[in-house]
Structure formats: C-alpha cells, structure tokens
Design a protein around this motif. Structure first.
Motif, PDB file in Angstrom:
ATOM      1  N   TYR A  80     -16.483   8.423 -27.853  1.00 54.18           N
ATOM      2  CA  TYR A  80     -16.159   9.563 -28.700  1.00 54.18           C
ATOM      3  C   TYR A  80     -17.350  10.504 -28.830  1.00 54.18           C
ATOM      4  O   TYR A  80     -18.460  10.102 -29.151  1.00 54.18           O
ATOM      5  CB  TYR A  80     -15.737   9.103 -30.099  1.00 54.18           C
ATOM      6  CG  TYR A  80     -15.168  10.240 -30.929  1.00 54.18           C
ATOM      7  CD1 TYR A  80     -13.798  10.410 -31.045  1.00 54.18           C
ATOM      8  CD2 TYR A  80     -16.003  11.145 -31.560  1.00 54.18           C
ATOM      9  CE1 TYR A  80     -13.275  11.464 -31.779  1.00 54.18           C
ATOM     10  CE2 TYR A  80     -15.495  12.212 -32.288  1.00 54.18           C
ATOM     11  CZ  TYR A  80     -14.129  12.362 -32.398  1.00 54.18           C
ATOM     12  OH  TYR A  80     -13.620  13.414 -33.121  1.00 54.18           O
ATOM     13  N   ASP A  81     -17.080  11.774 -28.553  1.00 57.18           N
ATOM     14  CA  ASP A  81     -18.068  12.821 -28.717  1.00 57.18           C
ATOM     15  C   ASP A  81     -17.295  14.091 -29.053  1.00 57.18           C
ATOM     16  O   ASP A  81     -16.408  14.511 -28.294  1.00 57.18           O
ATOM     17  CB  ASP A  81     -18.881  13.003 -27.440  1.00 57.18           C
ATOM     18  CG  ASP A  81     -19.884  14.128 -27.544  1.00 57.18           C
ATOM     19  OD1 ASP A  81     -19.540  15.268 -27.150  1.00 57.18           O
ATOM     20  OD2 ASP A  81     -20.985  13.886 -28.046  1.00 57.18           O
ATOM     21  N   THR A  82     -17.609  14.698 -30.182  1.00 58.21           N
ATOM     22  CA  THR A  82     -16.838  15.851 -30.654  1.00 58.21           C
ATOM     23  C   THR A  82     -16.835  16.983 -29.641  1.00 58.21           C
ATOM     24  O   THR A  82     -15.774  17.543 -29.316  1.00 58.21           O
ATOM     25  CB  THR A  82     -17.404  16.356 -31.993  1.00 58.21           C
ATOM     26  OG1 THR A  82     -17.352  15.302 -32.952  1.00 58.21           O
ATOM     27  CG2 THR A  82     -16.586  17.527 -32.507  1.00 58.21           C
ATOM     28  N   ALA A  83     -18.001  17.326 -29.114  1.00 59.90           N
ATOM     29  CA  ALA A  83     -18.091  18.427 -28.157  1.00 59.90           C
ATOM     30  C   ALA A  83     -17.305  18.113 -26.883  1.00 59.90           C
ATOM     31  O   ALA A  83     -16.594  18.983 -26.340  1.00 59.90           O
ATOM     32  CB  ALA A  83     -19.550  18.722 -27.831  1.00 59.90           C
ATOM     33  N   LYS A  84     -17.416  16.878 -26.421  1.00 58.25           N
ATOM     34  CA  LYS A  84     -16.704  16.494 -25.195  1.00 58.25           C
ATOM     35  C   LYS A  84     -15.193  16.522 -25.408  1.00 58.25           C
ATOM     36  O   LYS A  84     -14.441  16.989 -24.551  1.00 58.25           O
ATOM     37  CB  LYS A  84     -17.148  15.100 -24.752  1.00 58.25           C
ATOM     38  CG  LYS A  84     -16.564  14.672 -23.404  1.00 58.25           C
ATOM     39  CD  LYS A  84     -17.219  13.403 -22.906  1.00 58.25           C
ATOM     40  CE  LYS A  84     -16.740  13.064 -21.494  1.00 58.25           C
ATOM     41  NZ  LYS A  84     -17.436  11.885 -20.943  1.00 58.25           N
ATOM     42  N   LEU A  85     -14.749  16.027 -26.567  1.00 60.32           N
ATOM     43  CA  LEU A  85     -13.320  16.047 -26.859  1.00 60.32           C
ATOM     44  C   LEU A  85     -12.794  17.472 -26.899  1.00 60.32           C
ATOM     45  O   LEU A  85     -11.752  17.779 -26.295  1.00 60.32           O
ATOM     46  CB  LEU A  85     -13.048  15.355 -28.194  1.00 60.32           C
ATOM     47  CG  LEU A  85     -11.602  15.439 -28.706  1.00 60.32           C
ATOM     48  CD1 LEU A  85     -10.633  14.802 -27.716  1.00 60.32           C
ATOM     49  CD2 LEU A  85     -11.482  14.776 -30.075  1.00 60.32           C
ATOM     50  N   ASN A  86     -13.503  18.356 -27.581  1.00 59.18           N
ATOM     51  CA  ASN A  86     -13.061  19.742 -27.673  1.00 59.18           C
ATOM     52  C   ASN A  86     -12.998  20.393 -26.298  1.00 59.18           C
ATOM     53  O   ASN A  86     -12.078  21.176 -26.003  1.00 59.18           O
ATOM     54  CB  ASN A  86     -13.973  20.532 -28.602  1.00 59.18           C
ATOM     55  CG  ASN A  86     -13.808  20.125 -30.057  1.00 59.18           C
ATOM     56  OD1 ASN A  86     -12.774  19.602 -30.448  1.00 59.18           O
ATOM     57  ND2 ASN A  86     -14.839  20.364 -30.865  1.00 59.18           N
ATOM     58  N   ALA A  87     -13.956  20.061 -25.435  1.00 65.41           N
ATOM     59  CA  ALA A  87     -13.967  20.617 -24.080  1.00 65.41           C
ATOM     60  C   ALA A  87     -12.793  20.076 -23.266  1.00 65.41           C
ATOM     61  O   ALA A  87     -12.136  20.829 -22.517  1.00 65.41           O
ATOM     62  CB  ALA A  87     -15.286  20.284 -23.390  1.00 65.41           C
ATOM     63  N   MET A  88     -12.499  18.781 -23.395  1.00 67.00           N
ATOM     64  CA  MET A  88     -11.376  18.187 -22.663  1.00 67.00           C
ATOM     65  C   MET A  88     -10.038  18.767 -23.132  1.00 67.00           C
ATOM     66  O   MET A  88      -9.129  19.008 -22.339  1.00 67.00           O
ATOM     67  CB  MET A  88     -11.391  16.669 -22.827  1.00 67.00           C
ATOM     68  CG  MET A  88     -12.589  15.987 -22.185  1.00 67.00           C
ATOM     69  SD  MET A  88     -12.663  14.197 -22.528  1.00 67.00           S
ATOM     70  CE  MET A  88     -11.391  13.605 -21.389  1.00 67.00           C
ATOM     71  N   LEU A  89      -9.932  18.995 -24.435  1.00 69.42           N
ATOM     72  CA  LEU A  89      -8.703  19.595 -24.965  1.00 69.42           C
ATOM     73  C   LEU A  89      -8.535  21.026 -24.461  1.00 69.42           C
ATOM     74  O   LEU A  89      -7.435  21.441 -24.091  1.00 69.42           O
ATOM     75  CB  LEU A  89      -8.738  19.576 -26.495  1.00 69.42           C
ATOM     76  CG  LEU A  89      -8.633  18.202 -27.161  1.00 69.42           C
ATOM     77  CD1 LEU A  89      -8.961  18.306 -28.647  1.00 69.42           C
ATOM     78  CD2 LEU A  89      -7.229  17.611 -26.980  1.00 69.42           C
ATOM     79  N   ALA A  90      -9.632  21.780 -24.420  1.00 67.45           N
ATOM     80  CA  ALA A  90      -9.578  23.172 -23.974  1.00 67.45           C
ATOM     81  C   ALA A  90      -9.211  23.272 -22.500  1.00 67.45           C
ATOM     82  O   ALA A  90      -8.496  24.206 -22.082  1.00 67.45           O
ATOM     83  CB  ALA A  90     -10.918  23.852 -24.235  1.00 67.45           C
ATOM     84  N   SER A  91      -9.656  22.300 -21.710  1.00 69.89           N
ATOM     85  CA  SER A  91      -9.357  22.313 -20.273  1.00 69.89           C
ATOM     86  C   SER A  91      -8.003  21.712 -19.954  1.00 69.89           C
ATOM     87  O   SER A  91      -7.612  21.632 -18.786  1.00 69.89           O
ATOM     88  CB  SER A  91     -10.446  21.551 -19.515  1.00 69.89           C
ATOM     89  OG  SER A  91     -10.401  20.158 -19.830  1.00 69.89           O
ATOM     90  N   LYS A  92      -7.290  21.275 -20.968  1.00 71.39           N
ATOM     91  CA  LYS A  92      -5.970  20.641 -20.832  1.00 71.39           C
ATOM     92  C   LYS A  92      -6.018  19.383 -19.966  1.00 71.39           C
ATOM     93  O   LYS A  92      -5.096  19.067 -19.213  1.00 71.39           O
ATOM     94  CB  LYS A  92      -4.936  21.641 -20.280  1.00 71.39           C
ATOM     95  CG  LYS A  92      -4.688  22.827 -21.203  1.00 71.39           C
ATOM     96  CD  LYS A  92      -3.534  23.670 -20.734  1.00 71.39           C
ATOM     97  CE  LYS A  92      -3.314  24.850 -21.664  1.00 71.39           C
ATOM     98  NZ  LYS A  92      -2.969  24.428 -23.042  1.00 71.39           N
ATOM     99  N   ASN A  93      -7.123  18.689 -20.063  1.00 72.02           N
ATOM    100  CA  ASN A  93      -7.275  17.411 -19.373  1.00 72.02           C
ATOM    101  C   ASN A  93      -7.828  16.386 -20.365  1.00 72.02           C
ATOM    102  O   ASN A  93      -8.906  15.820 -20.163  1.00 72.02           O
ATOM    103  CB  ASN A  93      -8.213  17.572 -18.177  1.00 72.02           C
ATOM    104  CG  ASN A  93      -8.267  16.315 -17.328  1.00 72.02           C
ATOM    105  OD1 ASN A  93      -7.276  15.585 -17.199  1.00 72.02           O
ATOM    106  ND2 ASN A  93      -9.431  16.046 -16.754  1.00 72.02           N
ATOM    107  N   PRO A  94      -7.082  16.137 -21.452  1.00 70.36           N
ATOM    108  CA  PRO A  94      -7.603  15.280 -22.520  1.00 70.36           C
ATOM    109  C   PRO A  94      -7.391  13.806 -22.241  1.00 70.36           C
ATOM    110  O   PRO A  94      -6.681  13.428 -21.294  1.00 70.36           O
ATOM    111  CB  PRO A  94      -6.757  15.713 -23.720  1.00 70.36           C
ATOM    112  CG  PRO A  94      -5.420  16.003 -23.104  1.00 70.36           C
ATOM    113  CD  PRO A  94      -5.736  16.644 -21.769  1.00 70.36           C
ATOM    114  N   PRO A  95      -7.980  12.940 -23.063  1.00 70.18           N
ATOM    115  CA  PRO A  95      -7.654  11.510 -22.992  1.00 70.18           C
ATOM    116  C   PRO A  95      -6.186  11.307 -23.361  1.00 70.18           C
ATOM    117  O   PRO A  95      -5.539  12.201 -23.910  1.00 70.18           O
ATOM    118  CB  PRO A  95      -8.574  10.885 -24.049  1.00 70.18           C
ATOM    119  CG  PRO A  95      -9.595  11.923 -24.366  1.00 70.18           C
ATOM    120  CD  PRO A  95      -8.957  13.232 -24.124  1.00 70.18           C
ATOM    121  N   ASP A  96      -5.664  10.128 -23.052  1.00 77.25           N
ATOM    122  CA  ASP A  96      -4.286   9.814 -23.440  1.00 77.25           C
ATOM    123  C   ASP A  96      -4.192   9.471 -24.926  1.00 77.25           C
ATOM    124  O   ASP A  96      -3.161   9.691 -25.563  1.00 77.25           O
ATOM    125  CB  ASP A  96      -3.765   8.646 -22.605  1.00 77.25           C
ATOM    126  CG  ASP A  96      -3.694   8.987 -21.127  1.00 77.25           C
ATOM    127  OD1 ASP A  96      -3.047  10.000 -20.788  1.00 77.25           O
ATOM    128  OD2 ASP A  96      -4.293   8.257 -20.323  1.00 77.25           O
TER     129      ASP A  96
END
Length: 451
Positions: A80-96
């Motif tokens: 878990y990393d807030t910045a990484k999560l936000n970036a993954m969500l923005a790129s539409k390639n998030p965790p499941d």
C-alpha cells in the motif's frame, strides 16, 4: 493512521489473517469450484492473477499459498502506497482489491467514482448476507454527499471504538493509583493527571511513557475530543474545518499541555517504535488509547494479559462519544480486471475461515454480526475486555469525514504546524488559525477536483 499502514495500527494486527492457513477441505473445494465457474480458474486452462494492494506482512508465505490453492489464482501483492494507488487508479490499471480504512477513505474514493458498487454482489451472495452485516459497515457507503447512505463499496474485516484505553495494572499499583473504572469514562484532565503520575524518567529522559492518546493518529483523535466537548471539526457540508471553535480550541489546548508535559509520544517527541505495540510489550507505556483490537496483541502474551485491563474512552466534555476511526477492510476498484475472482476472495476473507480466526483472536469486533459470538471470553483478560467493550457499544459513533482530501494530508498539516508552534510557546488560537488556513486550502483544492 494516515494510511492503512503498519506504523499506525500495528504490524502484528495485520498478521492475524495468517492464522487461517489450515483450511477445511470442503471449503477449499467448494470455493475453488465456484471461482472456476467464473472463468478465471482451471476450467479455462488459465490461472488468474489476483492483484491485492495491502500492507506488508498481511499474510505469510503458507497463507498466500493456501489462498492461491483455495481460489486457483496467482496472488500478486502490491504494498500500500497512497501515491502509487492514486496513479494506478488514474491510469485505469488498478489492483483488483485495495485495503483501506473505511471510516476515512470511503468518502474520498467514492466521490471520485473509482469504487465498484458492491450491492449487486451482496444481493447474490450466499456467504455475505445483508442482514448479517454489522451496522459499522455503513462507513463503506456513500451517496455522493454523505457517508452512511447509498451504495455499499466495501466491508470491514473488524472494527473498534478507537479512543478506548488499555492500561497496566502493575504500573498503576506501583504508583499507588486507583485503577480506572470499567464503566465510567475518565475526563481528559484526569487522564493527563494520571499520565503525569505514571511517567518514569531517568537522567532527564522518559523511560516509561505515562500515556499515549494519539496512537491512532492526530486529526482523528482531535475529532473525538471535540465531539465529546459538544462540537465538531468539520463544517456540516464537510468542506472546511474549524479549530477555532470553543470545543476544538479546548481539545487543542489539552494536546499542547500534553505535549509540553513530555509524558508520552507527541508531535514534538515521536515514539521511535512507530506505534504502541512494541512499546507496550516492552513495558514502556502505562496507558494508551488503541481500541479493542489492541487486545489481540496483548492476549497473545499471558504475562502481559495478566496485568492489562480495558477502560472506556475518555471524554473532554459531557457529550459521551466513543468513535470508530478505522473499520479497515477491502474495496474493489471500478476498473479492476478480475472482479468475479476478487469477489470470491471477498467472501472467503470476510465470511470464511479467515474471518472466524480473526474474531476468535480478539483482533477487533467482527464485521459480521454472526461472528460476534466468537469474540474470546476464555480468560479473565478476555472476559474483562469483552464486558467493557459491550458496555461501550451504546456510545459508538462514526464521525463523518470529508470526501475532499485524504486523512494523510490533514495529519501532515498537524505535523508541520504543531511541533514548532508548541516549542515556541504559540497560543492555541494562533495555532488554530494556522491549521485552519493550511487544511482548508487543501480541502478547497480537493473540492474543485471533485466538482
């Protein structure tokens, strides 16, 4: 508790799921079969990779292998990393699946439209029944304006009333102090006085903390203190904070006195352990506010349990409130690629053997009502904690959190403002103005992004 991090709630809390490594064969086969029928398992000749963003040491290696066998998946853990999560969500390639703190994270992510509405999944589930879901899980609901209504976006693995106190009877006895009541809450002034009497110093340095009341984070604890004084930090529309109100100023002044007394970890003298667990185990804190979940750690050590007791949440005023700041669990991003498999994990984690093991270990009040009966009462320690917790439930509350900024940003503002302000002797009113300015600027920018 600025993120679902190990240093806020404690690493060992997140290890408890590993107790479920030995799965019943019948559960194993039936769950795996249902996943396969969803197109992600051996029936299609492929093994789905289930990506889960969570904390370090969520599961040990045998548990990971057991989950993979159970669901016929390859488990990919992303820390878990807030910045990484936000970036993954923005790129539409998030965790499941993402592990988050329901009480403070749900409004933020739901307002941005990145969470999956789980109501259709719950409606069809034979494992997670709506009638069995503890009311605390309303923190995982958001209707676009307020928390507690609208679609359900996640589920709590467990929860606690996080301002409640744990204390060491041996340290109270050594200081010739009466033990706190099992039924009547202490005032914050009484708690501060006890902390001053319990602290132990050597050569001018603190050897044993007398008290820590902000182990669950700064902003959240200020919310509880202000609420118990009859006020609120957030405006009704959740678009601003006000530390200048009489109730919030009272909380701020109390904290300044606590920090200056140097009787426990604070913004001016952080705990080098990072959280209360190691400190409590090493006999270096007499009293700490951590909630029922902390008893899971204490209960693992019989000698520690023998001298530990639980007490109601202290109050700053006459409005008795005992909130939940956590309700930690999982949610499924809207753009997740493997939702059916993720849901099967959801059912196992929240309603299967893993959930039963957590409940019986005393690591929080279970998120399902049917699991409450598994909360441990087998020892004097567990029995006392259970009874105190049951009596505290009528004062349970969830204090609404803003959808416009993450908790980490608000705790960050406190960490920037308070240390120098306290050391310089700044007045509480001046500190409140600075906190209002910094926090409301961040909230305003967040509101513009949400629209």
């Amino acid at each position: 508790m600025s993120v679902p991090p190990s240093n806020a709630f404690g690493r060992r809390r997140f290890l408890t799921a590993s107790a479920g490594a030995a799965f019943a064969a019948t559960t194993l086969s039936s769950c795996a079969a249902s996943v396969n029928s969803g197109g992600g398992g051996s029936g299609s000749g492929k093994t789905t990779t289930l990506t889960v963003m969570t904390v370090a040491d969520e599961w040990d290696k045998p548990t990971v292998q057991a989950i993979e066998k159970l669901l016929n998946v390859k488990l990919s853990i992303v820390l878990y990393d807030t910045a990484k999560l936000n970036a993954m969500l923005a790129s539409k390639n998030p965790p499941d699946l993402v592990r988050s703190i329901g009480a403070v994270d749900t409004p933020y992510f739901a307002a941005r439209g990145v969470m999956t509405d789980l109501d259709p999944y719950f409606a069809q589930s034979k494992v997670l029944k709506d009638s069995d879901i503890d009311p605390v899980n309303d923190v995982w609901r958001f209707d676009g304006k307020k928390q507690g209504a609208g679609p359900r976006y996640g589920l709590a693995k467990d929860y606690s009333q996080d301002s409640m106190l744990w204390y060491r009877t041996d340290m109270f006895d050594a200081a010739n102090l009466d033990h706190p009541s099992d039924t009547e809450p202490l005032s914050y002034d009484e708690v501060l006085d006890l902390g001053n009497r319990l602290v132990k110093r050597r050569l001018g340095k603190v050897k044993v903390y007398g008290l820590n009341v902000t182990g669950m984070g700064f902003f959240a604890q200020f919310m509880q203190m202000t609420a118990s004084a009859g006020g609120r930090l957030f405006a009704e529309d959740l678009a601003s904070v006000d530390f200048s109100s009489p109730e919030a100023l009272k909380a701020l002044q109390w904290y300044i006195e606590y920090a200056k007394a140097n009787i426990g970890p604070s913004v001016t003298n952080p705990n080098p352990d990072g959280w209360d667990g190691p400190t409590y185990q090493a006999d270096r804190v007499a009293m700490c506010a951590d909630g029922y979940w902390f008893g899971g750690l204490i209960g693992e050590e019989p000698k520690l349990a023998e001298v530990s007791r639980f007490a109601p949440a202290p109050q700053l005023g006459s409005h008795r409130v005992s909130p939940c700041f956590g309700a930690t669990g999982f949610w499924m991003p809207k753009d997740a690629k493997n939702k059916e498999v993720a849901w099967k994990f959801f059912e196992w984690y929240f309603g299967g053997q893993a959930a039963q093991d957590r409940a019986s270990g005393g690591w929080g009040i279970p998120g399902l009502k049917s699991l409450h009966s598994k909360m441990p009462q087998d020892t004097p320690f567990h029995k006392q904690a259970f009874e105190v917790q049951q009596r505290e439930l009528p004062y349970f509350s969830v204090l609404p959190f803003t959808p416009y900024v993450q908790l980490a940003a608000l705790d960050g503002a406190i960490n920037k403002v308070l240390p120098n302000a306290i050391k310089s002797g700044a007045a509480a009113g001046k500190i409140a103005d600075e906190l209002n300015s910094r926090m409301n600027e961040q909230i305003s920018k967040g509101k513009e992004l949400v629209g």
